[in-house]
Design a protein around this motif. Sequence first.
Motif, PDB file in Angstrom:
ATOM      1  N   UNK A  43      29.803   5.408 -18.746  1.00  0.00           N
ATOM      2  CA  UNK A  43      29.272   5.769 -20.044  1.00  0.00           C
ATOM      3  C   UNK A  43      30.099   6.875 -20.665  1.00  0.00           C
ATOM      4  N   UNK A  45      31.035  10.184 -22.491  1.00  0.00           N
ATOM      5  CA  UNK A  45      30.306  11.428 -22.696  1.00  0.00           C
ATOM      6  C   UNK A  45      30.324  11.775 -24.174  1.00  0.00           C
TER       7      UNK A  45
ATOM      8  N   UNK B 195      35.786  16.750 -19.748  1.00  0.00           N
ATOM      9  CA  UNK B 195      34.695  16.827 -18.792  1.00  0.00           C
ATOM     10  C   UNK B 195      35.151  16.343 -17.416  1.00  0.00           C
ATOM     11  N   UNK B 196      34.556  16.882 -16.336  1.00  0.00           N
ATOM     12  CA  UNK B 196      34.987  16.455 -15.002  1.00  0.00           C
ATOM     13  C   UNK B 196      34.669  14.982 -14.751  1.00  0.00           C
ATOM     14  N   UNK B 210      40.395   6.235 -15.451  1.00  0.00           N
ATOM     15  CA  UNK B 210      39.173   7.014 -15.275  1.00  0.00           C
ATOM     16  C   UNK B 210      38.097   6.058 -14.786  1.00  0.00           C
ATOM     17  N   UNK B 211      37.529   6.292 -13.595  1.00  0.00           N
ATOM     18  CA  UNK B 211      36.627   5.301 -13.005  1.00  0.00           C
ATOM     19  C   UNK B 211      35.165   5.748 -12.982  1.00  0.00           C
ATOM     20  N   UNK B 213      32.693   8.383 -15.425  1.00  0.00           N
ATOM     21  CA  UNK B 213      32.696   9.305 -16.552  1.00  0.00           C
ATOM     22  C   UNK B 213      31.308   9.353 -17.167  1.00  0.00           C
ATOM     23  N   UNK B 214      30.303   9.583 -16.319  1.00  0.00           N
ATOM     24  CA  UNK B 214      28.933   9.697 -16.805  1.00  0.00           C
ATOM     25  C   UNK B 214      28.709  11.103 -17.342  1.00  0.00           C
ATOM     26  N   UNK B 215      27.607  11.288 -18.053  1.00  0.00           N
ATOM     27  CA  UNK B 215      27.276  12.610 -18.569  1.00  0.00           C
ATOM     28  C   UNK B 215      27.166  13.604 -17.418  1.00  0.00           C
ATOM     29  N   UNK B 217      28.381  15.994 -14.296  1.00  0.00           N
ATOM     30  CA  UNK B 217      29.376  16.089 -13.229  1.00  0.00           C
ATOM     31  C   UNK B 217      29.713  14.722 -12.644  1.00  0.00           C
TER      32      UNK B 217
END
Lengths: 172, 403
Positions: A43, A45, B195-196, B210-211, B213-215, B217
């Motif tokens: 998802x 950000x 973002x991390x 990029x595998x 990438x959620x909100x 950490x």
Amino acid sequence: MKAGRVLSMIMLGALALAVASTGCKKKPKAGSGVDDFGGMIGTPVGPEGYGMAMNPDDLQAVASQFSPIYFDYDSSQINAGQRSSLEEIADFLQANPSTGLIVEGHCDERGSNEYNLALGERRALAVRAYLIGLGVGADRIQTKSYGEERPASLGHDESSWSQNRRAEFSLF
Amino acid sequence: MTRNIWTFITCGLLFSAAAVHAQSADIIISKGTDKTTIDASPFGASDPAGRMFIQVLTADLVRSGWFARGAQGASEYILSGSAGGGGGFVAQCRVAARGRSGTVFDRSYRGDANEVRRLAHEAADDILKALTGRDGMASARIALVGTLSGHKELYMADADGQGLVQLTGHKSVSITPSWHPDGDRLYYTSYAKGFPAIYELNLRGGSIDRVANYAGLNTGGVVSPDGRWMAMILSRDGNPELYVRRMPNGDPVRLTSTRRSAEASPTWSPDSRQIAFVSDMSGRPQVYVVGREGGQPRRLTLRGSENVSPDWGPNGLIAYSSRIGGRYQVCVLDPRSGDVKQITAPDADYEDPSWAPDSRHIAATRSIAYRSSVYLLDTLGDPPVALIDQKGDWTAPAWSPGR
């Protein structure tokens, strides 16, 4: 105390107004954006629709007025002494409904890097939860843990460590 | 010698502490192993490439911990042969046991002039296997984090610390490398896009994806030894928790639900059925284990105020960093018996242990006075060896799988 808070809110509001009237042309960088690495899974950000009122430089000028929130060693609990700072931020966000907030969690250098990433995230999430409790919409607050990677003070003693166990703020 | 005495004292302390906590402690006294002597003086090198080959090969055999350079005429094994260039590099390696006719090892290695080091590492592992039956580490590589460029970037070195190459150029913070079991892909956490997030770097093609990438950490991406699962730490449900996803991009399934604590540092059991990880659910960071399907986590580290950075080795043992006497020390835990063995001395802080594919050595970050470098530790007692001799701080070593 109360007068001081009101005064600072007025100043923040004035600054926000000033930048809102001049700085709405530049498109902010915040948001999901184009993924130039390709192959992204997951998802994106960053909620859409925030960050249109002020340009990024002006937003950071406002955010730099917010004082950091400091934490005890190995703790993500918000101390009573920090609450007025958070109320100030909540007031600003409610006065500027098109602005979003990023809470950055940080740790001192003690402990493993990976554990500190998780601890820093818990600090940021604790701040986020507190602001939500004050009425700020959950979708307006993102968290970002830097663990021990971005110390505010470079010393190796308690006076530096206490400066580094913190949450900082940026706006989008 | 001093080291042996110290180890003995420490083990005594471990013994009593373990007894109090009912954690059995079968402490092996660290005194190094007996070495098999090998004499490489009959080996003929016809040019600089040939000399480099035999130098790298003998250094690898010594670093393996099982061999020592022996005197001419008084060694158990004799390494002979020849190596040199001249239209492609060729090395012929023969090993004979003293006093016996014939050879116990006879193999040739061919390649380009720039492959001499790789061929020597290969020969070292082949000779170790032929003479002792053991797997080596000489052909493996180490991924690590370095600040040489001014930012934390991923680097990779050969098993002897040579051949250092920079892998990422994000000019951000890129940390916590781990290997896919195929040895061709690395996973790491980077702030490259703000973002991390968890990234995958393909060493063959050089591509970066990029595998996760959620909100919040996204970190700790570690692929299971069977290649089918990735464990990771996400905070997308409101708190840092341990998740597992099916490779390559299944939906992450949450394994822990600890609203009041943080999880970190997952590592897979050799059979890909269990995950050890760090949690502070007891109040302080400790190592726990949970099944891949979830369930109640079981605490593995029972003593000490802080036990972090576990690495579950191919031998079934878990190396981790333990705060002992105010310093981080590397310990090895047998999760079946609960036995604990401390393998470092309190001359420095030792963190981020990573098992080498030989199941004997461990790479770790060694820090003195806030400067860090990567060292090779021996679980059987040989002294630590510095691997990286470059400027800057070097941390978070991760051994590639064996060949």
